[in-house]
Design an enzyme around this catalytic site. Structure first.
Site, PDB file in Angstrom:
ATOM      1  N   CYS A   1      15.656   8.161   5.489  1.00  0.00           N
ATOM      2  CA  CYS A   1      14.676   7.322   6.193  1.00  0.00           C
ATOM      3  C   CYS A   1      13.278   7.733   5.768  1.00  0.00           C
ATOM      4  O   CYS A   1      13.032   8.893   5.453  1.00  0.00           O
ATOM      5  CB  CYS A   1      14.810   7.489   7.702  1.00  0.00           C
ATOM      6  SG  CYS A   1      16.329   6.828   8.381  1.00  0.00           S
ATOM      7  N   ILE A   2      12.361   6.763   5.803  1.00  0.00           N
ATOM      8  CA  ILE A   2      10.968   7.046   5.490  1.00  0.00           C
ATOM      9  C   ILE A   2      10.096   6.207   6.407  1.00  0.00           C
ATOM     10  O   ILE A   2      10.398   5.054   6.677  1.00  0.00           O
ATOM     11  CB  ILE A   2      10.663   6.751   3.992  1.00  0.00           C
ATOM     12  CG1 ILE A   2       9.199   7.077   3.671  1.00  0.00           C
ATOM     13  CG2 ILE A   2      11.001   5.317   3.628  1.00  0.00           C
ATOM     14  CD1 ILE A   2       8.879   6.995   2.186  1.00  0.00           C
ATOM     15  N   LEU A   3       9.046   6.827   6.917  1.00  0.00           N
ATOM     16  CA  LEU A   3       8.138   6.119   7.822  1.00  0.00           C
ATOM     17  C   LEU A   3       6.739   6.708   7.730  1.00  0.00           C
ATOM     18  O   LEU A   3       6.561   7.923   7.764  1.00  0.00           O
ATOM     19  CB  LEU A   3       8.635   6.237   9.273  1.00  0.00           C
ATOM     20  CG  LEU A   3       7.676   5.710  10.350  1.00  0.00           C
ATOM     21  CD1 LEU A   3       7.590   4.193  10.300  1.00  0.00           C
ATOM     22  CD2 LEU A   3       8.104   6.175  11.741  1.00  0.00           C
ATOM     23  N   THR A   4       5.757   5.826   7.622  1.00  0.00           N
ATOM     24  CA  THR A   4       4.368   6.197   7.847  1.00  0.00           C
ATOM     25  C   THR A   4       3.963   5.572   9.174  1.00  0.00           C
ATOM     26  O   THR A   4       4.149   4.366   9.372  1.00  0.00           O
ATOM     27  CB  THR A   4       3.444   5.668   6.724  1.00  0.00           C
ATOM     28  OG1 THR A   4       3.904   6.153   5.463  1.00  0.00           O
ATOM     29  CG2 THR A   4       2.015   6.123   6.950  1.00  0.00           C
TER      30      THR A   4
ATOM     31  N   GLY B   1      -1.861   5.200   1.192  1.00  0.00           N
ATOM     32  CA  GLY B   1      -1.169   5.858   0.094  1.00  0.00           C
ATOM     33  C   GLY B   1      -0.171   6.910   0.520  1.00  0.00           C
ATOM     34  O   GLY B   1       0.454   7.564  -0.325  1.00  0.00           O
TER      35      GLY B   1
ATOM     36  N   GLY C   1       2.786   6.535   2.108  1.00  0.00           N
ATOM     37  CA  GLY C   1       4.170   6.155   1.827  1.00  0.00           C
ATOM     38  C   GLY C   1       4.561   6.488   0.394  1.00  0.00           C
ATOM     39  O   GLY C   1       5.652   7.031   0.137  1.00  0.00           O
ATOM     40  N   LYS C   2       3.677   6.182  -0.534  1.00  0.00           N
ATOM     41  CA  LYS C   2       3.942   6.487  -1.944  1.00  0.00           C
ATOM     42  C   LYS C   2       3.970   7.998  -2.171  1.00  0.00           C
ATOM     43  O   LYS C   2       4.742   8.501  -2.995  1.00  0.00           O
ATOM     44  CB  LYS C   2       2.879   5.820  -2.818  1.00  0.00           C
ATOM     45  CG  LYS C   2       2.927   4.291  -2.762  1.00  0.00           C
ATOM     46  CD  LYS C   2       1.685   3.677  -3.389  1.00  0.00           C
ATOM     47  CE  LYS C   2       1.694   2.156  -3.222  1.00  0.00           C
ATOM     48  NZ  LYS C   2       0.427   1.541  -3.664  1.00  0.00           N
TER      49      LYS C   2
ATOM     50  N   GLU D   1      18.647   6.333  -0.254  1.00  0.00           N
ATOM     51  CA  GLU D   1      19.904   5.889   0.332  1.00  0.00           C
ATOM     52  C   GLU D   1      19.975   4.372   0.374  1.00  0.00           C
ATOM     53  O   GLU D   1      18.986   3.697   0.673  1.00  0.00           O
ATOM     54  CB  GLU D   1      20.045   6.481   1.739  1.00  0.00           C
ATOM     55  CG  GLU D   1      21.410   6.261   2.360  1.00  0.00           C
ATOM     56  CD  GLU D   1      21.618   7.083   3.614  1.00  0.00           C
ATOM     57  OE1 GLU D   1      22.249   6.575   4.559  1.00  0.00           O
ATOM     58  OE2 GLU D   1      21.139   8.238   3.647  1.00  0.00           O
TER      59      GLU D   1
END
Length: 449
Positions: free
Chosen positions: A315-318, A326, A328-329, A349
């Protein structure tokens, strides 16, 4: 875990204040049909005869059914098409004793909200009830989009749910339960449902400790907690510090409550994320902005401790107040730097959402084309993979989508015309904040202890 959700340009940044200081929407009684008369007692106001049929028609359709489509006045003052997702009865009486939870069909689900009757244009009502509402259990007709959502949920949840169970889950999570949260110096409007414990069912605003992520119902509780909480950063190891940016690695097994609280928080801003109570198998990488008050969470990504599929990010979250800066990158790039340290190739994933794929494709494009511009002579897919830690399949798909690869004499050949590379790089947009690898001090998990 396993949701890659990248924010749409249609959405607000999520940091706007709620309608009132306590997070509750103020209830304004406005009934377009049963207006209070200003005539003297006993007098009957004269109304044009042609309005009577309109009143009768409007009266007969109220309260609106779930599934109804109608035009609704949004915060921009303009009317937009919506679909009624849910309704609830208020304390008042009359036609305005209901409010409606609506989905703006032009926008992302994150903008779904409760609205009053006076925001709806009843002249535009389409009384077509959604087949899902008519047959919640046995109705299994699905559009291609619905099937894709179900397929995604199967993979993201790592569990074999049948279609009926998934439909039931979707029904359960369709309405946002928490309207706003307070985290540090920000009050943030939430985007999606998150399955907080039952004792929070009647709460529309939550107060989070920005360091340990414990959450409370009242501001006074948070203030008492902050006097006792001795944390000034996430409860893990600091593995990166560059200027005011810091990254902490939190082991879900060692810090179970923090990991679970982070999942509750993240679910408020991620649509297709399966909440995990068992966080033991995951590592969480928390990006912070640091000042003299402490290290304040900006965003995070998680990854499995052991992944047979070479997943380097689940999972990824800003967080909304920090988006479009920038970060998230930066988190994507950081996940690949960890893969390089491990001596492995990595990939996010699956499945990726449409916007997630666009974001990753942009990252892969910038990294690969920067190398191709500087490299002299031939270079293979495997060499690119070894240099970047990007999985060969992702490299091949990216270059094929850019039409930079051809199949000649039984092998793939990269065609790197400088002008074409510059055009693609410009289209990919600018990169995020750079990871200063010299500031990364980290031991891969398999080597720890």
């Amino acid at each position: 875990m396993g949701s890659i959700d990248v924010q749409s340009d249609n959405a607000e940044d999520g940091s706007a204040a709620a309608a009132s200081a306590d997070g509750h929407q103020k209830k304004v009684s406005a009934d377009p049909i049963n207006q209070t008369s200003n005539e003297p007692d006993g007098a009957t106001p004269e109304k044009p005869k042609e309005l009577e049929p309109t009143k009768k028609r409007m009266s007969s359709m109220l309260p609106l059914e779930v599934g109804t489509r109608v035009m609704c006045r949004w915060r921009d003052g303009k009317y937009h098409p919506v679909k009624v997702i849910e309704r609830r009865k208020l304390q008042a009486t009359g036609f305005s004793d209901y409010e409606y939870y609506v989905h703006y069909t032009e926008f992302n689900r994150r903008l779904d909200e409760w609205v009053k009757l006076d925001q709806l244009d009843l002249e535009s009502v389409e009384t077509v009830v959604d087949e899902k509402v008519e047959d919640k259990v046995t109705g299994l007709k699905m559009t291609r989009h619905q099937k894709r959502k179900i397929d995604e949920t199967h993979v993201e949840g790592h569990e074999e749910l049948d279609a009926a169970s998934l439909r039931e889950h979707e029904e359960f999570t369709k309405v946002k339960n928490i309207a706003t949260i307070e985290l540090g110096r920000y009050e943030i409007e939430t985007w999606y449902f998150s399955p907080f414990p039952p004792e929070y069912n009647d709460t529309t605003k939550l107060y989070f400790c920005e360091f340990c992520l414990n959450f409370m119902k009242r501001k006074e509780q948070l203030q008492r907690h902050m006097r006792k909480c001795d944390l000034k950063h996430p409860p893990g190891d600091e593995i990166y510090r560059s200027g005011t940016l810091s990254m902490f690695e939190v082991d879900g097994k060692k810090n179970k409550v923090y990991g679970q609280n982070l999942c509750y928080l993240a679910k408020l801003f991620l649509d297709h994320k399966t909440l995990y109570y068992d966080v033991d198998l995951f590592l969480f990488y928390i990006l912070c902005e640091c000042d003299d008050r402490g290290c304040h969470m900006v965003g995070y990504f998680s990854k499995e401790k052991h992944s047979e599929e070479s997943y380097n990010l689940a999972c990824i979250l800003t967080l909304p107040p920090y988006q479009r800066k920038g970060y998230g990158k930066f988190l994507m790039a950081f996940s690949y730097e960890l893969s390089k340290k491990e001596g492995k190739v990595g990939t996010p994933e699956r499945p990726l959402s449409d916007l997630g794929l666009v974001s990753y494709r942009g990252y892969w494009t910038r990294v690969l084309l920067d190398i191709l511009k500087k490299h002299k002579g031939n270079i293979s897919i495997k060499e690119l993979s070894d240099m970047t830690a990007i999985k060969a399949e992702d490299i091949l798909n990216t270059l094929q989508s850019l039409e930079l690869i051809q199949y000649r004499k039984g092998q793939h050949v990269i065609c790197a015309d400088p002008k074409v590379l510059d055009r693609h790089l410009k289209a990919a947009g600018r990169g995020g904040l750079e990871v200063d690898v010299s500031k990364l001090i980290w031991t891969p998990y398999r080597e720890q202890g």
